[in-house]
Design a protein around this motif. Structure first.
Motif, mmCIF file in Angstrom:
data_model
loop_
_atom_site.group_PDB
_atom_site.id
_atom_site.type_symbol
_atom_site.label_atom_id
_atom_site.label_comp_id
_atom_site.label_asym_id
_atom_site.label_seq_id
_atom_site.Cartn_x
_atom_site.Cartn_y
_atom_site.Cartn_z
ATOM 1 N N PHE A 2 52.877 36.464 49.297
ATOM 2 C CA PHE A 2 51.905 37.184 48.479
ATOM 3 C C PHE A 2 50.769 37.684 49.383
ATOM 4 O O PHE A 2 50.519 37.127 50.451
ATOM 5 N N LYS A 3 50.084 38.725 48.921
ATOM 6 C CA LYS A 3 48.963 39.278 49.669
ATOM 7 C C LYS A 3 47.675 38.553 49.302
ATOM 8 O O LYS A 3 47.465 38.188 48.140
ATOM 9 N N GLU A 20 49.774 38.773 54.536
ATOM 10 C CA GLU A 20 50.886 38.234 53.749
ATOM 11 C C GLU A 20 50.967 36.732 54.012
ATOM 12 O O GLU A 20 51.079 36.306 55.160
ATOM 13 N N ALA A 34 49.702 34.118 38.532
ATOM 14 C CA ALA A 34 49.886 35.433 39.140
ATOM 15 C C ALA A 34 48.624 36.235 38.821
ATOM 16 O O ALA A 34 48.417 36.677 37.684
ATOM 17 N N GLU A 36 45.920 39.047 38.442
ATOM 18 C CA GLU A 36 45.973 40.493 38.185
ATOM 19 C C GLU A 36 44.680 41.180 38.608
ATOM 20 O O GLU A 36 44.704 42.242 39.236
ATOM 21 N N HIS A 37 43.552 40.565 38.262
ATOM 22 C CA HIS A 37 42.262 41.153 38.614
ATOM 23 C C HIS A 37 41.281 40.066 39.039
ATOM 24 O O HIS A 37 41.343 38.928 38.566
ATOM 25 N N GLN A 101 47.155 37.565 45.318
ATOM 26 C CA GLN A 101 48.090 37.835 44.230
ATOM 27 C C GLN A 101 48.554 36.556 43.538
ATOM 28 O O GLN A 101 49.141 36.621 42.461
ATOM 29 N N LYS A 102 48.289 35.412 44.157
ATOM 30 C CA LYS A 102 48.605 34.126 43.529
ATOM 31 C C LYS A 102 47.457 33.146 43.751
ATOM 32 O O LYS A 102 46.784 33.193 44.788
ATOM 33 N N THR A 302 40.273 47.519 45.717
ATOM 34 C CA THR A 302 41.456 46.773 46.138
ATOM 35 C C THR A 302 41.033 45.665 47.095
ATOM 36 O O THR A 302 39.865 45.602 47.522
ATOM 37 N N ASP A 325 41.591 45.079 41.733
ATOM 38 C CA ASP A 325 43.016 45.043 41.411
ATOM 39 C C ASP A 325 43.730 44.456 42.606
ATOM 40 O O ASP A 325 43.915 45.133 43.623
ATOM 41 N N VAL A 326 44.129 43.195 42.526
ATOM 42 C CA VAL A 326 44.702 42.521 43.692
ATOM 43 C C VAL A 326 46.098 43.050 44.030
ATOM 44 O O VAL A 326 46.634 42.781 45.100
ATOM 45 N N ASN A 327 46.701 43.799 43.103
ATOM 46 C CA ASN A 327 48.009 44.383 43.361
ATOM 47 C C ASN A 327 47.926 45.854 43.722
ATOM 48 O O ASN A 327 48.954 46.521 43.842
#
Length: 328
Positions: A2-3, A20, A34, A36-37, A101-102, A302, A325-327
């Motif tokens: 995950f990033k 990563e 997971a 999301e924000h 992201q996690k 981001t 927005d982590v994605n």
């Protein structure tokens, strides 16, 4: 994999970069989310950069807030697919946080996302909105009602200040917004401020322990000399909710406002709030916040934007709310 925004420290200082990471590097906890924000707060600026004494060990993932979906849970209170919010509890400081992201955390630190609220809206509010609502509830508990005198909000163009102005205005209060940037007047009036107060009016220390009663109450993000000054201007029996210390931790004042006017100084600490109260605060935010206005005062970012934004928030150059927005 995950990033995440990973902050590393060497003898020459700290550096932050998007990397990563393997899930095995996540800290201990009984719920994996997971993300999301997330969002950006002053504390985050410190944790991304110099640390400010908040970060204990490196490498570190900052982010004191996040919202997302439960991915795995060893706790019966949460199941995969549940939408959740986290603020406080030292996450993003002592424990890896939301700039990833996690995230893996204790179930005790999570609250369900209120019905009708999105994870983006939750982080447009974040700790700033949570703290603003805590302050308003504390003032109401001390008797604040709509009246002729305005409620003063210092540091009004920042995250907590912006949400506080919007919430107080929507609740029917007149709101006086303090700013050191005249160009922010239009922005503050769009939030509902009825009066703009130049920072210089309150920044000067006065020898008068009591002045004319100008404010029904106050939400103070500044501390220091400004807090001392406004305490002498609050109406008898009124209250001041103290949230921040951007202007300093020392308050040069006499106790006269407390003794002769019965002023209440209310300390607001959003980090270790019991879960039942957290649920009530989030429910109130979901009901009271104008979500369209919240979107207008929010900007998107981001993970890669965070090193720059972290430096800017420490310089007072960030207005309103930043949603990460982590994605993205």
């Amino acid at each position: 994999m995950f990033k995440a925004l990973l902050v590393e420290k060497t003898d020459s200082g700290t550096s932050a970069s998007v990397q990563e990471l393997d899930e095995s590097r996540l800290p201990e906890g009984d719920v994996t989310v997971a993300v999301e924000h997330s969002t950006l707060n002053y504390k985050d600026g410190l944790c991304i950069g110099p640390g400010g004494g908040l970060v204990r060990t490196y490498p570190h993932v900052p982010g004191i807030d996040f919202a997302g979906t439960v991915e795995a849970s060893d706790d019966a209170r949460f199941a995969p697919g549940d939408k959740v919010i986290l603020t406080g509890w030292g996450v993003g400081e002592r424990h890896w946080g939301g700039y990833a992201q996690k995230a893996r955390v204790s179930a005790d630190w999570l609250v369900p996302l209120p019905e009708g609220m999105t994870t983006r809206q939750a982080m447009a509010l974040g700790t700033a909105g949570f703290t603003a609502m805590m302050a308003i509830r504390a003032l109401e508990a001390q008797g604040l009602t709509q009246g002729e005198l305005p409620v003063l909000v210092t540091g009004a163009s920042g995250g907590v200040g912006s949400v506080a102005v919007a919430l107080l205005s929507r609740a029917g209060h007149k709101v006086a917004a303090v700013t050191g940037r005249p160009e922010q007047e239009g922005y503050l009036r769009s939030l509902g401020a009825t009066e703009i107060v130049a920072r210089e009016e309150l920044a000067e220390v006065t020898r008068k322990p009591l002045e004319h009663e100008r404010w029904a109450a106050a939400v103070d993000n500044v501390g220091g000399a400004m807090l001392a000054r406004l305490l002498g201007q609050v109406v008898a029996g009124g209250s001041v909710a103290a949230i921040g210390l951007a202007g300093g931790a020392e308050v040069p004042m006499k106790v006269t406002p407390f003794l002769l006017r019965g002023i209440n100084l209310l300390g607001i600490n959003s980090v270790y709030v019991p879960v039942d109260e957290r649920r009530a605060i989030w429910a109130r935010l979901a009901a009271d916040m104008d979500m369209a206005l919240l979107e207008e005062i929010s900007v998107s970012a981001t993970l890669a934007d965070l090193p720059r934004l972290g430096a800017e928030i420490l310089k007072g150059q960030v207005r309103g709310r930043v949603v990460v927005d982590v994605n993205g």
